[in-house]
Design an enzyme around this catalytic site. Structure first.
Site, short mmCIF file in Angstrom:
data_model
loop_
_atom_site.label_atom_id
_atom_site.label_comp_id
_atom_site.label_asym_id
_atom_site.label_seq_id
_atom_site.Cartn_x
_atom_site.Cartn_y
_atom_site.Cartn_z
N ASP A 100 -5.01 -43.32 -25.62
CA ASP A 100 -3.75 -42.33 -24.78
C ASP A 100 -2.95 -43.14 -24.86
O ASP A 100 -1.99 -43.88 -24.47
CB ASP A 100 -3.87 -42.48 -23.76
CG ASP A 100 -3.09 -42.35 -21.86
OD1 ASP A 100 -2.47 -41.43 -22.89
OD2 ASP A 100 -3.48 -42.42 -21.56
N ASN A 105 2.27 -46.49 -21.33
CA ASN A 105 1.15 -47.64 -22.06
C ASN A 105 1.87 -49.22 -22.76
O ASN A 105 0.63 -49.95 -22.79
CB ASN A 105 0.18 -47.03 -22.34
CG ASN A 105 -0.38 -45.54 -21.22
OD1 ASN A 105 0.17 -46.37 -20.04
ND2 ASN A 105 -1.56 -45.21 -21.91
N ASP A 118 -4.15 -49.98 -20.60
CA ASP A 118 -3.92 -48.72 -20.50
C ASP A 118 -5.27 -48.24 -20.54
O ASP A 118 -5.01 -47.49 -21.76
CB ASP A 118 -3.43 -47.95 -20.03
CG ASP A 118 -4.28 -46.70 -18.38
OD1 ASP A 118 -5.23 -47.01 -18.61
OD2 ASP A 118 -2.74 -45.99 -18.54
#
Length: 181
Positions: A100, A105, A118
């Site tokens: 991700d 992030n 994250d």
């Protein structure tokens, strides 16, 4: 005796065993990762039924916020790229695929240092139970590699693809692909 950021799992989500297991997995994984450009996790646990992760406080904003102001100067984009690539290389050497990677992030501290954060849906290459959504896809479609979107097995190349999308966005100010899917 320090300021920290707390990531908490609200009680209504903590009641879901899958969500709770994923949250605790993120905490355990993050405490294993020790790298100058991976957001450090100091502690995790539970208080009054609410799981939490205590991590370094990032008060320099996200890469997404920086991009919102327009394309980044090339020297800054190059530095962010190098630091995130270093963090990914380390995570990959530990058998972890982020899954991700996106500007939200990537965080800055007050001194401008870059941190990858994250690992909530990260994939451990030897994991018995990989985290997947109901449709087999977790992540952010705009940054996900084609193989991730197709639900195929992932390698570190998937994160490198995502980093390329982030780089494109850093230097142009827009995502290369925009659409509903």
């Amino acid at each position: 005796d320090r300021m920290v950021a707390l990531k908490v799992l609200p009680l209504h989500l903590a009641a879901n065993p899958t969500v709770r297991r994923r949250f605790l997995r993120e905490a355990q994984m993050a405490t294993r990762l020790r790298h100058p450009h991976i957001l450090p996790v100091y502690e995790f646990g539970e208080a009054k039924g609410t799981p939490y992760i205590a991590m370094k406080l990032m008060d320099g904003g996200t890469l997404a916020a920086h991009i919102k102001a327009g394309p980044l100067p090339l020297p800054l984009a190059a530095r962010v790229l190098a630091e995130v690539a270093s963090a990914l290389d380390y995570a990959h050497s530990q058998g972890i695929i982020h899954r991700d990677l996106k500007p939200e992030n990537i965080l800055f501290d007050r001194d401008g240092r870059v941190y990858l954060a994250d690992f909530g849906i990260a994939h451990i290459k030897q994991a018995v139970e990989p985290p997947t959504g109901e449709d087999g896809f977790l992540g952010t479609a705009a940054y996900a590699s084609p193989e991730q979107c197709r639900g195929e097995p992932l390698t570190s190349a998937s994160d490198i693809y995502s980093l390329g999308v982030v780089l494109y966005e850093m230097v142009t100010g827009v995502q290369p692909y925009r659409g509903a899917s």
